[in-house]
Write a protein that holds these residues in place. Sequence first.
Motif, PDB file in Angstrom:
ATOM      1  N   LYS A   1       1.131  -4.144  -9.672  1.00 42.43           N
ATOM      2  CA  LYS A   1       0.921  -3.524  -8.366  1.00 42.43           C
ATOM      3  C   LYS A   1       2.082  -3.935  -7.480  1.00 42.43           C
ATOM      4  N   THR A   2       2.536  -3.013  -6.646  1.00 38.74           N
ATOM      5  CA  THR A   2       3.657  -3.298  -5.766  1.00 38.74           C
ATOM      6  C   THR A   2       3.274  -2.964  -4.335  1.00 38.74           C
ATOM      7  N   PHE A   3       3.608  -3.870  -3.420  1.00 40.29           N
ATOM      8  CA  PHE A   3       3.385  -3.640  -2.000  1.00 40.29           C
ATOM      9  C   PHE A   3       4.613  -4.130  -1.243  1.00 40.29           C
ATOM     10  N   ALA A   4       5.321  -3.193  -0.641  1.00 40.02           N
ATOM     11  CA  ALA A   4       6.519  -3.492   0.148  1.00 40.02           C
ATOM     12  C   ALA A   4       7.551  -4.288  -0.656  1.00 40.02           C
ATOM     13  N   GLY A   5       7.730  -3.936  -1.904  1.00 36.09           N
ATOM     14  CA  GLY A   5       8.730  -4.575  -2.747  1.00 36.09           C
ATOM     15  C   GLY A   5       8.259  -5.826  -3.460  1.00 36.09           C
ATOM     16  N   THR A   6       7.081  -6.341  -3.110  1.00 34.63           N
ATOM     17  CA  THR A   6       6.527  -7.510  -3.785  1.00 34.63           C
ATOM     18  C   THR A   6       5.679  -7.041  -4.959  1.00 34.63           C
ATOM     19  N   VAL A   7       6.051  -7.466  -6.150  1.00 34.02           N
ATOM     20  CA  VAL A   7       5.375  -7.051  -7.372  1.00 34.02           C
ATOM     21  C   VAL A   7       4.340  -8.109  -7.749  1.00 34.02           C
ATOM     22  N   ALA A   8       3.097  -7.678  -7.916  1.00 34.45           N
ATOM     23  CA  ALA A   8       2.017  -8.570  -8.339  1.00 34.45           C
ATOM     24  C   ALA A   8       1.687  -8.273  -9.796  1.00 34.45           C
ATOM     25  N   LEU A   9       1.821  -9.280 -10.630  1.00 35.47           N
ATOM     26  CA  LEU A   9       1.519  -9.160 -12.047  1.00 35.47           C
ATOM     27  C   LEU A   9       0.171  -9.822 -12.305  1.00 35.47           C
TER      28      LEU A   9
END
Length: 116
Positions: free
Chosen positions: A44-52
Motif C-alpha cells: 500500500k502506498t500513501f504519499a510516497g510511503t510504501v507499507a509492506l
Amino acid sequence: MKLQSFKHYSDQLETVAHDAWITARVKSALALGEPTLGLQIHVKTFAGTVALSGRVNTHKQCEQAVALARTVPGVVEIDARELLTHVFTPGSVPTPPNAEENMESRAQSSEKPDDK
C-alpha cells in the motif's frame, strides 16, 4: 472559490494516481525479484510511503523485499513493520489458525496432576 476547490481536487487525484503507480511498480519489482514475494507481500502506498505487509519465510526475504521496494522511483519511505516472518519467539506456543482447543484447556492439560 471553485477554482481553488478544483485545484485541490486535482492535486489529490494526482497524488492518488502517483501512489497507485508506485504500488504497481513495487509489486512488479517484488514479483520479478522473487516470484513468491509478489504473492506473499501486500503493498500500500500513501504519499510516497510504501507499507509492506504479509508473511515471508525468512528474514533474508524481508530484507530483499525492502531492498527491491527501494529501487522503485518515487518511493520516499518504506514501512515494513507489518512484514512478518514465520519465525516464532522462544517460549511461545504456535497454534494453528483454526485450532479447536482454546488456551484455557491447554493450560489445564499442561498442569501436573496431584499424586494422592
